[in-house]
Design a protein around this motif. Structure first.
Motif, PDB file in Angstrom:
ATOM      1  N   SER A 145     -20.838  10.722   7.283  1.00  0.00           N
ATOM      2  CA  SER A 145     -22.130  11.395   7.267  1.00  0.00           C
ATOM      3  C   SER A 145     -22.631  11.652   8.676  1.00  0.00           C
ATOM      4  O   SER A 145     -22.469  10.848   9.579  1.00  0.00           O
ATOM      5  N   ALA A 146     -23.253  12.825   8.855  1.00  0.00           N
ATOM      6  CA  ALA A 146     -23.868  13.137  10.144  1.00  0.00           C
ATOM      7  C   ALA A 146     -25.179  12.393  10.312  1.00  0.00           C
ATOM      8  O   ALA A 146     -25.726  12.339  11.402  1.00  0.00           O
ATOM      9  N   ARG A 147     -25.677  11.832   9.234  1.00  0.00           N
ATOM     10  CA  ARG A 147     -26.918  11.076   9.300  1.00  0.00           C
ATOM     11  C   ARG A 147     -26.646   9.676   9.817  1.00  0.00           C
ATOM     12  O   ARG A 147     -25.601   9.105   9.575  1.00  0.00           O
ATOM     13  N   GLY A 148     -27.637   9.123  10.525  1.00  0.00           N
ATOM     14  CA  GLY A 148     -27.437   7.844  11.178  1.00  0.00           C
ATOM     15  C   GLY A 148     -27.171   6.692  10.223  1.00  0.00           C
ATOM     16  O   GLY A 148     -27.667   6.659   9.092  1.00  0.00           O
ATOM     17  N   HIS A 149     -26.390   5.732  10.704  1.00  0.00           N
ATOM     18  CA  HIS A 149     -26.068   4.555   9.917  1.00  0.00           C
ATOM     19  C   HIS A 149     -27.240   3.579   9.930  1.00  0.00           C
ATOM     20  O   HIS A 149     -27.831   3.307  10.970  1.00  0.00           O
ATOM     21  N   ILE A 150     -27.568   3.036   8.751  1.00  0.00           N
ATOM     22  CA  ILE A 150     -28.682   2.110   8.581  1.00  0.00           C
ATOM     23  C   ILE A 150     -28.123   0.727   8.266  1.00  0.00           C
ATOM     24  O   ILE A 150     -27.214   0.588   7.431  1.00  0.00           O
ATOM     25  N   ALA A 151     -28.665  -0.288   8.927  1.00  0.00           N
ATOM     26  CA  ALA A 151     -28.270  -1.659   8.636  1.00  0.00           C
ATOM     27  C   ALA A 151     -29.458  -2.411   8.063  1.00  0.00           C
ATOM     28  O   ALA A 151     -30.579  -2.307   8.567  1.00  0.00           O
ATOM     29  N   CYS A 152     -29.218  -3.163   7.003  1.00  0.00           N
ATOM     30  CA  CYS A 152     -30.239  -4.018   6.404  1.00  0.00           C
ATOM     31  C   CYS A 152     -29.811  -5.465   6.579  1.00  0.00           C
ATOM     32  O   CYS A 152     -28.714  -5.841   6.132  1.00  0.00           O
ATOM     33  N   TYR A 158     -29.642   7.543  -1.002  1.00  0.00           N
ATOM     34  CA  TYR A 158     -30.109   8.696  -1.778  1.00  0.00           C
ATOM     35  C   TYR A 158     -30.373   9.885  -0.857  1.00  0.00           C
ATOM     36  O   TYR A 158     -30.169  11.040  -1.228  1.00  0.00           O
ATOM     37  N   ALA A 159     -30.827   9.582   0.366  1.00  0.00           N
ATOM     38  CA  ALA A 159     -31.127  10.628   1.351  1.00  0.00           C
ATOM     39  C   ALA A 159     -29.917  10.961   2.225  1.00  0.00           C
ATOM     40  O   ALA A 159     -30.063  11.674   3.216  1.00  0.00           O
ATOM     41  N   GLY A 160     -28.739  10.434   1.897  1.00  0.00           N
ATOM     42  CA  GLY A 160     -27.516  10.840   2.581  1.00  0.00           C
ATOM     43  C   GLY A 160     -27.064   9.965   3.717  1.00  0.00           C
ATOM     44  O   GLY A 160     -26.097  10.302   4.408  1.00  0.00           O
ATOM     45  N   HIS A 161     -27.718   8.824   3.948  1.00  0.00           N
ATOM     46  CA  HIS A 161     -27.350   7.943   5.051  1.00  0.00           C
ATOM     47  C   HIS A 161     -26.329   6.893   4.604  1.00  0.00           C
ATOM     48  O   HIS A 161     -26.473   6.329   3.511  1.00  0.00           O
ATOM     49  N   PRO A 162     -25.346   6.585   5.427  1.00  0.00           N
ATOM     50  CA  PRO A 162     -24.516   5.410   5.159  1.00  0.00           C
ATOM     51  C   PRO A 162     -25.322   4.152   5.456  1.00  0.00           C
ATOM     52  O   PRO A 162     -26.068   4.107   6.434  1.00  0.00           O
ATOM     53  N   VAL A 163     -25.203   3.141   4.605  1.00  0.00           N
ATOM     54  CA  VAL A 163     -26.001   1.929   4.731  1.00  0.00           C
ATOM     55  C   VAL A 163     -25.116   0.702   4.538  1.00  0.00           C
ATOM     56  O   VAL A 163     -24.270   0.675   3.645  1.00  0.00           O
ATOM     57  N   THR A 164     -25.327  -0.298   5.374  1.00  0.00           N
ATOM     58  CA  THR A 164     -24.650  -1.578   5.191  1.00  0.00           C
ATOM     59  C   THR A 164     -25.683  -2.686   5.112  1.00  0.00           C
ATOM     60  O   THR A 164     -26.528  -2.830   5.997  1.00  0.00           O
ATOM     61  N   MET A 165     -25.617  -3.439   4.039  1.00  0.00           N
ATOM     62  CA  MET A 165     -26.429  -4.654   3.914  1.00  0.00           C
ATOM     63  C   MET A 165     -25.598  -5.800   4.477  1.00  0.00           C
ATOM     64  O   MET A 165     -24.448  -5.998   4.075  1.00  0.00           O
ATOM     65  N   ILE A 166     -26.173  -6.540   5.407  1.00  0.00           N
ATOM     66  CA  ILE A 166     -25.444  -7.620   6.070  1.00  0.00           C
ATOM     67  C   ILE A 166     -25.923  -8.959   5.525  1.00  0.00           C
ATOM     68  O   ILE A 166     -27.115  -9.285   5.596  1.00  0.00           O
ATOM     69  N   ASP A 167     -25.008  -9.726   4.977  1.00  0.00           N
ATOM     70  CA  ASP A 167     -25.332 -11.064   4.512  1.00  0.00           C
ATOM     71  C   ASP A 167     -25.703 -11.917   5.724  1.00  0.00           C
ATOM     72  O   ASP A 167     -25.035 -11.866   6.763  1.00  0.00           O
TER      73      ASP A 167
END
Length: 328
Positions: free
Chosen positions: A2-9, A25-34
């Motif tokens: 994705s050209a959209r920025g990566h989000i980390a939770c 939903y808005a097209g961003h790659p997301v990683t939830m970090i344990d």
């Protein structure tokens, strides 16, 4: 990619899952970090639970018409859960970090401090705390000028509002950038001072306590009170903001109504705040004087009123309460 920025939770609990859903939903790659060191088996369980819940959420949104069933699999491909040991690799590529760990100051400071040392200097870091002030956490963050609070309302993937609360060290440009990023995914951010309760929790705590108090006093049943909220209180404030509504009727009306309730119910919790008296002294009563909490100068007030009334009519239609006139 994705050209959209990566989000980390930081954290894969309820808030992390809600934010991940909203950004994916808005097209961003997301990683939830344990944030916990777990055995491979324990991590696999967490990962399965988190992804399973998000998958079920997308399925629900599809049934509600917000996406096609075929879209859910593609949206799920944007979301990942990483173990604590992979934190540095994930944070090295991220463009925005949201912290969503339990409301424990020392834990949040530990997690935020470690994350701030792992991300690039320009990366915004936001806590999602609902109770802890940003300045109580910012000291643990490297480059605290890029740190602030972003309080989401649950369910985070549906409720538009996000309350942004910058701290004393927050760079104003960071607030502007985060606001723009949230608007870019369809959210409605508002900026407020770093004070306990922010905006919505502070107002809703008063309203919820008063509703519960009325049940306890026998004023009405819980069912009747909730009906009154849905079709009166909530109905109006879905269209008119609280302060806009004061202006609509007039700040003087609120002042005198407050005085009566304070005396009749024997409680200063109904007392009008000083700003109401100040506005009255300055002639800022609301619509009829051209200014109150809001400024109506130069506005076509008749057109404004009709627009707001039109929105209320749409609410009637939404609740299937709009009826044609009876012509006998």
């Amino acid at each position: 990619m994705s050209a959209r920025g990566h989000i980390a939770c930081l954290g894969a609990g309820r808030m992390g899952r809600g934010i991940a859903t909203a950004f994916a939903y808005a097209g961003h790659p997301v990683t939830m970090i344990d944030i916990k060191a777990r055995t491979p088996e324990a991590f696999a369980t967490l990962q399965s639970e988190a992804l399973g819940e998000i998958s079920a959420t997308f399925a629900t949104l599809a049934r509600l018409g917000l996406l096609q069933s075929a879209d859910a699999e593609r949206l799920m491909s944007k979301i990942d859960v990483a173990p604590a040991g992979a934190r540095h690799d994930v944070l090295a590529k991220t463009t925005l970090v949201f912290e969503g760990v339990p409301e424990i100051v020392d834990l949040k400071r530990e997690v935020l401090g470690a994350a701030s040392r792992a991300v690039a200097p320009e990366v915004i870091i936001a806590s999602t705390t609902s109770t802890i002030l940003v300045d109580d956490l910012s000291g643990a963050v490297e480059r605290p000028e890029r740190f602030l609070n972003a309080h989401w309302l649950n369910p985070a993937y549906l409720i538009p509002l996000v309350e942004i609360s910058p701290g004393k060290a927050t760079d104003p440009d960071v607030t502007v950038r985060l606001k723009a990023l949230l608007e870019g995914i369809g959210k409605v951010p508002v900026v407020c001072a770093a004070t306990p309760g922010f905006i919505v929790p502070r107002i809703q705590a008063l309203a919820m306590n008063e509703a519960a108090r009325m049940v306890g006093e026998g004023v009405a049943s819980a069912e009747e009170i909730d009906k009154a909220i849905r079709y009166g209180f909530g109905f109006r404030y879905a269209v008119l903001g609280l302060l806009e509504f004061i202006d609509w009727g007039g700040g003087d009306i609120l002042y005198y109504a407050s005085r009566y309730l304070e005396g009749a119910l024997g409680s200063d919790r109904y007392r009008a705040p000083e700003v109401i008296e100040k506005n009255m002294a300055e002639g800022r009563l609301g619509l009829r004087t051209g200014a109150g909490f809001l400024d109506y100068s130069g506005m076509d007030v008749a057109a404004y009123r009709e627009q707001r009334l039109g929105a209320l009519v749409e609410m009637l239609r939404h609740f299937k309460l709009a009826r044609p006139p009876v012509m006998d």
